[in-house]
Design a protein around this motif. Structure first.
Motif, PDB file in Angstrom:
ATOM      1  N   SER A 225     -31.415  16.052  -1.372  1.00 19.35           N
ATOM      2  CA  SER A 225     -30.000  16.283  -1.074  1.00 19.35           C
ATOM      3  C   SER A 225     -29.367  17.167  -2.143  1.00 19.35           C
ATOM      4  O   SER A 225     -28.525  18.026  -1.839  1.00 19.35           O
ATOM      5  CB  SER A 225     -29.255  14.946  -0.993  1.00 19.35           C
ATOM      6  OG  SER A 225     -29.137  14.344  -2.277  1.00 19.35           O
ATOM      7  N   PHE A 226     -29.786  16.975  -3.400  1.00 17.35           N
ATOM      8  CA  PHE A 226     -29.257  17.791  -4.486  1.00 17.35           C
ATOM      9  C   PHE A 226     -29.802  19.213  -4.407  1.00 17.35           C
ATOM     10  O   PHE A 226     -29.092  20.179  -4.695  1.00 17.35           O
ATOM     11  CB  PHE A 226     -29.611  17.151  -5.827  1.00 17.35           C
ATOM     12  CG  PHE A 226     -28.666  17.503  -6.933  1.00 17.35           C
ATOM     13  CD1 PHE A 226     -27.330  17.150  -6.866  1.00 17.35           C
ATOM     14  CD2 PHE A 226     -29.107  18.187  -8.049  1.00 17.35           C
ATOM     15  CE1 PHE A 226     -26.446  17.470  -7.884  1.00 17.35           C
ATOM     16  CE2 PHE A 226     -28.229  18.520  -9.075  1.00 17.35           C
ATOM     17  CZ  PHE A 226     -26.899  18.154  -8.995  1.00 17.35           C
ATOM     18  N   PHE A 227     -31.060  19.361  -3.996  1.00 19.01           N
ATOM     19  CA  PHE A 227     -31.640  20.697  -3.837  1.00 19.01           C
ATOM     20  C   PHE A 227     -30.907  21.479  -2.748  1.00 19.01           C
ATOM     21  O   PHE A 227     -30.669  22.689  -2.883  1.00 19.01           O
ATOM     22  CB  PHE A 227     -33.122  20.601  -3.482  1.00 19.01           C
ATOM     23  CG  PHE A 227     -33.981  20.032  -4.583  1.00 19.01           C
ATOM     24  CD1 PHE A 227     -33.496  19.880  -5.864  1.00 19.01           C
ATOM     25  CD2 PHE A 227     -35.288  19.633  -4.325  1.00 19.01           C
ATOM     26  CE1 PHE A 227     -34.274  19.356  -6.875  1.00 19.01           C
ATOM     27  CE2 PHE A 227     -36.075  19.113  -5.328  1.00 19.01           C
ATOM     28  CZ  PHE A 227     -35.576  18.974  -6.609  1.00 19.01           C
ATOM     29  N   VAL A 228     -30.590  20.806  -1.651  1.00 17.85           N
ATOM     30  CA  VAL A 228     -29.830  21.455  -0.581  1.00 17.85           C
ATOM     31  C   VAL A 228     -28.476  21.913  -1.119  1.00 17.85           C
ATOM     32  O   VAL A 228     -28.028  23.040  -0.850  1.00 17.85           O
ATOM     33  CB  VAL A 228     -29.647  20.496   0.610  1.00 17.85           C
ATOM     34  CG1 VAL A 228     -28.647  21.054   1.616  1.00 17.85           C
ATOM     35  CG2 VAL A 228     -30.990  20.237   1.293  1.00 17.85           C
ATOM     36  N   PHE A 229     -27.843  21.054  -1.905  1.00 14.55           N
ATOM     37  CA  PHE A 229     -26.531  21.405  -2.448  1.00 14.55           C
ATOM     38  C   PHE A 229     -26.597  22.629  -3.342  1.00 14.55           C
ATOM     39  O   PHE A 229     -25.806  23.564  -3.190  1.00 14.55           O
ATOM     40  CB  PHE A 229     -25.962  20.211  -3.228  1.00 14.55           C
ATOM     41  CG  PHE A 229     -24.668  20.505  -3.917  1.00 14.55           C
ATOM     42  CD1 PHE A 229     -23.484  20.591  -3.201  1.00 14.55           C
ATOM     43  CD2 PHE A 229     -24.624  20.714  -5.285  1.00 14.55           C
ATOM     44  CE1 PHE A 229     -22.287  20.877  -3.838  1.00 14.55           C
ATOM     45  CE2 PHE A 229     -23.435  20.995  -5.937  1.00 14.55           C
ATOM     46  CZ  PHE A 229     -22.264  21.076  -5.205  1.00 14.55           C
ATOM     47  N   ILE A 230     -27.558  22.656  -4.269  1.00 18.42           N
ATOM     48  CA  ILE A 230     -27.589  23.774  -5.201  1.00 18.42           C
ATOM     49  C   ILE A 230     -28.040  25.066  -4.528  1.00 18.42           C
ATOM     50  O   ILE A 230     -27.745  26.159  -5.026  1.00 18.42           O
ATOM     51  CB  ILE A 230     -28.486  23.472  -6.427  1.00 18.42           C
ATOM     52  CG1 ILE A 230     -29.951  23.311  -6.022  1.00 18.42           C
ATOM     53  CG2 ILE A 230     -27.995  22.263  -7.168  1.00 18.42           C
ATOM     54  CD1 ILE A 230     -30.878  23.073  -7.194  1.00 18.42           C
ATOM     55  N   SER A 231     -28.730  24.971  -3.384  1.00 11.15           N
ATOM     56  CA  SER A 231     -29.159  26.174  -2.681  1.00 11.15           C
ATOM     57  C   SER A 231     -28.022  26.824  -1.906  1.00 11.15           C
ATOM     58  O   SER A 231     -27.970  28.052  -1.780  1.00 11.15           O
ATOM     59  CB  SER A 231     -30.311  25.847  -1.723  1.00 11.15           C
ATOM     60  OG  SER A 231     -31.450  25.426  -2.421  1.00 11.15           O
ATOM     61  N   TYR A 251     -16.638  22.962 -10.609  1.00 16.95           N
ATOM     62  CA  TYR A 251     -16.785  21.986  -9.530  1.00 16.95           C
ATOM     63  C   TYR A 251     -18.209  21.426  -9.491  1.00 16.95           C
ATOM     64  O   TYR A 251     -18.414  20.235  -9.226  1.00 16.95           O
ATOM     65  CB  TYR A 251     -16.420  22.615  -8.183  1.00 16.95           C
ATOM     66  CG  TYR A 251     -14.934  22.626  -7.914  1.00 16.95           C
ATOM     67  CD1 TYR A 251     -14.306  21.507  -7.384  1.00 16.95           C
ATOM     68  CD2 TYR A 251     -14.158  23.743  -8.202  1.00 16.95           C
ATOM     69  CE1 TYR A 251     -12.938  21.502  -7.138  1.00 16.95           C
ATOM     70  CE2 TYR A 251     -12.790  23.756  -7.962  1.00 16.95           C
ATOM     71  CZ  TYR A 251     -12.186  22.625  -7.425  1.00 16.95           C
ATOM     72  OH  TYR A 251     -10.827  22.627  -7.188  1.00 16.95           O
ATOM     73  N   PHE A 252     -19.171  22.279  -9.748  1.00 16.99           N
ATOM     74  CA  PHE A 252     -20.558  21.824  -9.788  1.00 16.99           C
ATOM     75  C   PHE A 252     -20.741  20.793 -10.901  1.00 16.99           C
ATOM     76  O   PHE A 252     -21.440  19.791 -10.731  1.00 16.99           O
ATOM     77  CB  PHE A 252     -21.483  23.023 -10.018  1.00 16.99           C
ATOM     78  CG  PHE A 252     -22.945  22.679  -9.986  1.00 16.99           C
ATOM     79  CD1 PHE A 252     -23.626  22.605  -8.783  1.00 16.99           C
ATOM     80  CD2 PHE A 252     -23.649  22.434 -11.153  1.00 16.99           C
ATOM     81  CE1 PHE A 252     -24.967  22.287  -8.744  1.00 16.99           C
ATOM     82  CE2 PHE A 252     -24.990  22.116 -11.128  1.00 16.99           C
ATOM     83  CZ  PHE A 252     -25.659  22.050  -9.910  1.00 16.99           C
ATOM     84  N   THR A 366     -20.533  28.247   5.942  1.00 15.78           N
ATOM     85  CA  THR A 366     -19.547  27.177   5.839  1.00 15.78           C
ATOM     86  C   THR A 366     -20.204  25.924   5.251  1.00 15.78           C
ATOM     87  O   THR A 366     -21.427  25.845   5.108  1.00 15.78           O
ATOM     88  CB  THR A 366     -18.944  26.843   7.211  1.00 15.78           C
ATOM     89  OG1 THR A 366     -19.972  26.264   8.049  1.00 15.78           O
ATOM     90  CG2 THR A 366     -18.410  28.102   7.881  1.00 15.78           C
ATOM     91  N   ALA A 367     -19.379  24.939   4.961  1.00 11.49           N
ATOM     92  CA  ALA A 367     -19.877  23.723   4.310  1.00 11.49           C
ATOM     93  C   ALA A 367     -20.556  22.763   5.273  1.00 11.49           C
ATOM     94  O   ALA A 367     -21.355  21.925   4.845  1.00 11.49           O
ATOM     95  CB  ALA A 367     -18.721  23.018   3.599  1.00 11.49           C
ATOM     96  N   GLN A 368     -20.252  22.846   6.558  1.00 10.11           N
ATOM     97  CA  GLN A 368     -20.710  21.813   7.488  1.00 10.11           C
ATOM     98  C   GLN A 368     -22.230  21.664   7.557  1.00 10.11           C
ATOM     99  O   GLN A 368     -22.731  20.526   7.477  1.00 10.11           O
ATOM    100  CB  GLN A 368     -20.138  22.078   8.885  1.00 10.11           C
ATOM    101  CG  GLN A 368     -20.278  20.897   9.828  1.00 10.11           C
ATOM    102  CD  GLN A 368     -19.574  21.138  11.153  1.00 10.11           C
ATOM    103  OE1 GLN A 368     -20.097  21.826  12.024  1.00 10.11           O
ATOM    104  NE2 GLN A 368     -18.374  20.597  11.291  1.00 10.11           N
ATOM    105  N   PRO A 369     -23.021  22.738   7.689  1.00 14.91           N
ATOM    106  CA  PRO A 369     -24.488  22.553   7.713  1.00 14.91           C
ATOM    107  C   PRO A 369     -25.018  21.942   6.416  1.00 14.91           C
ATOM    108  O   PRO A 369     -25.927  21.108   6.445  1.00 14.91           O
ATOM    109  CB  PRO A 369     -25.027  23.965   7.925  1.00 14.91           C
ATOM    110  CG  PRO A 369     -23.908  24.723   8.541  1.00 14.91           C
ATOM    111  CD  PRO A 369     -22.664  24.150   7.931  1.00 14.91           C
ATOM    112  N   MET A 373     -27.058  18.218   6.209  1.00 14.92           N
ATOM    113  CA  MET A 373     -28.402  18.019   5.666  1.00 14.92           C
ATOM    114  C   MET A 373     -28.378  17.034   4.500  1.00 14.92           C
ATOM    115  O   MET A 373     -29.308  16.227   4.337  1.00 14.92           O
ATOM    116  CB  MET A 373     -28.982  19.357   5.232  1.00 14.92           C
ATOM    117  CG  MET A 373     -30.444  19.283   4.793  1.00 14.92           C
ATOM    118  SD  MET A 373     -31.540  18.593   6.077  1.00 14.92           S
ATOM    119  CE  MET A 373     -31.519  19.927   7.304  1.00 14.92           C
ATOM    120  N   ILE A 374     -27.338  17.072   3.684  1.00 10.40           N
ATOM    121  CA  ILE A 374     -27.216  16.104   2.591  1.00 10.40           C
ATOM    122  C   ILE A 374     -27.142  14.691   3.154  1.00 10.40           C
ATOM    123  O   ILE A 374     -27.790  13.762   2.647  1.00 10.40           O
ATOM    124  CB  ILE A 374     -25.978  16.433   1.731  1.00 10.40           C
ATOM    125  CG1 ILE A 374     -26.211  17.720   0.932  1.00 10.40           C
ATOM    126  CG2 ILE A 374     -25.645  15.275   0.790  1.00 10.40           C
ATOM    127  CD1 ILE A 374     -24.984  18.199   0.171  1.00 10.40           C
TER     128      ILE A 374
END
Length: 396
Positions: A225-231, A251-252, A366-369, A373-374
């Motif tokens: 979930s964190f990898f998806v976020f940073i990507s 923010y990160f 956008t943020a939704q995808p 996934m997170i």
């Protein structure tokens, strides 16, 4: 806390920071790299995906090697390879060359992720090992909180190539630290000659251990979930919310603060309530906040403040899960701690890379995808926890 425990935590954490710095310091530069090479965002995301894949696969080499040759030699070689990859990335003339250099970086950075875990297992077990792992994460927390800010400053002064020049220097400094300050922890009498038959036998033991696999994949989907976020976050925060690289870095840092701050509670809470209960609380909270964020996203209410708040609390609960799962997964496999650590790390990195690849085609800026996934990762981790934790024996 004994001074020796604190000293070990600081040394191992500084070594372990090399890999995260290669990711976090690089994040503010991603939009600039896409513009400089005139490539789509997904191409730049491949620099993270291939780093993760190399980082994961290489752990299968460093772990057994550390069991055979001791802990220090693999660290030396890994840091040298990492420095070579960083130097190559700083002069890359195309996105393909940059991706290849990042792959080399990952091959080297894996050493200073897997070997410190084995060093912890050499020295401590149980709650004391959990406290040491949490202390290491506290020092590593400097990376996601300060590395993006440092990266934004470096990019502003010297462009994105300067980031990799700085990483080259950091690898060489860590090489000196490993040589001068970190003692060898694996006594020659405990070293295991590595051959294909022994490696396969150890791997069969681990693949037939449902508790080891379950705990490993709980951590894997938490990290994924964190990898998806940073990507995806650098593009979402800059393009959808209009943040500057420095604004994104701030923010990160808030999101990372939740994870690493809560990780410091993992050891004391495990001692008081038991690690199984702490992990269950962590996965429930992680799934709850990410699920709530997904509801907000589909309702059109996932603004920057909502995303930041939900990810802060969700990552905080994940901070209870990751160090605890790492320690428990190795508890029953002390004789092959290097192999167990490397196999666990490989599976976690591969899951993270695969989830980023799966999310890629759905990303629309956008943020939704990203949020979806997170949330998927969080709920898979919860499902695995409900199945696995019943099989973990309670400590005496």
């Amino acid at each position: 806390m004994p001074p020796s425990l604190l000293r070990t935590a600081v040394i191992l954490a500084l070594l372990s920071m090399v890999g995260p710095f290669a990711i976090d310091m690089f994040l503010p530069a991603m939009p600039q790299i896409a513009a400089d090479f005139a490539v789509p965002e997904t191409a730049v995301q491949n620099t993270i995906t291939f780093y993760f894949l190399a980082f994961g696969v290489a752990q299968l080499i460093y772990g057994p090697w550390a069991d055979m040759a001791g802990r220090k030699r693999p660290i030396y070689v890994g840091l040298i390879i990492f420095a070579i990859g960083s130097a190559a990335a700083s002069v890359a003339g195309s996105i393909e060359t940059l991706i290849a250099a990042r792959f080399v970086q990952g091959l080297g950075g894996a050493a200073v992720m897997v070997v410190p875990r084995a060093i912890i297992r050499d020295m401590y077990t149980g709650p004391e090992a959990t406290r040491l792992m949490a202390l290491i994460m506290l020092v590593i927390s400097v990376s996601p909180m300060l590395a993006p800010l440092a990266g934004a400053g470096v990019v502003a002064l010297g462009g994105w190539r300067a980031v990799f020049a700085v990483l080259t220097g950091a690898a060489l400094l860590c090489l000196s630290l490993a040589a001068l300050a970190q003692p060898e922890t694996l006594h020659p009498d405990k070293r295991v000659p590595v051959n294909l038959r022994a490696l396969m036998a150890g791997a069969r033991v681990l693949f037939r251990a449902p508790v080891f696999l379950g705990l490993t994949f709980i951590g894997a989907f938490g990290m994924a979930s964190f990898f998806v976020f940073i990507s995806f976050a650098p593009f979402v925060y800059v393009e959808e919310f209009g943040l500057t690289p420095t604004g994104f870095s701030l923010y990160f840092a808030v999101n990372a603060l939740g994870f690493f701050g809560a990780s410091q509670l993992a050891g004391p809470l495990s001692t008081r309530f038991g690690p199984q209960r702490v992990m269950l609380w962590g996965t429930i909270g992680f799934a709850g906040f990410t699920g709530l964020l997904l509801v907000f996203a589909f309702a059109g209410l996932a603004g920057l403040a909502v995303i930041t708040a939900c990810l802060f609390f969700g990552n905080a609960f994940m901070g209870l899960v990751i160090p605890t799962s790492m320690v428990i997964a190795l508890d029953d496999h002390g004789d092959i701690a290097g192999l167990a650590s490397s196999l666990g790390g490989t599976l976690q990195m591969l899951v993270g890379g695969v989830m980023v690849v799966i999310a890629g085609p759905f990303f629309d800026g956008t943020a939704q995808p990203m949020i979806a996934m997170i949330a998927i990762c969080a709920w898979v981790a919860l499902g695995l926890a409900l199945i696995t934790l019943r099989r973990v024996p309670s400590p005496a």
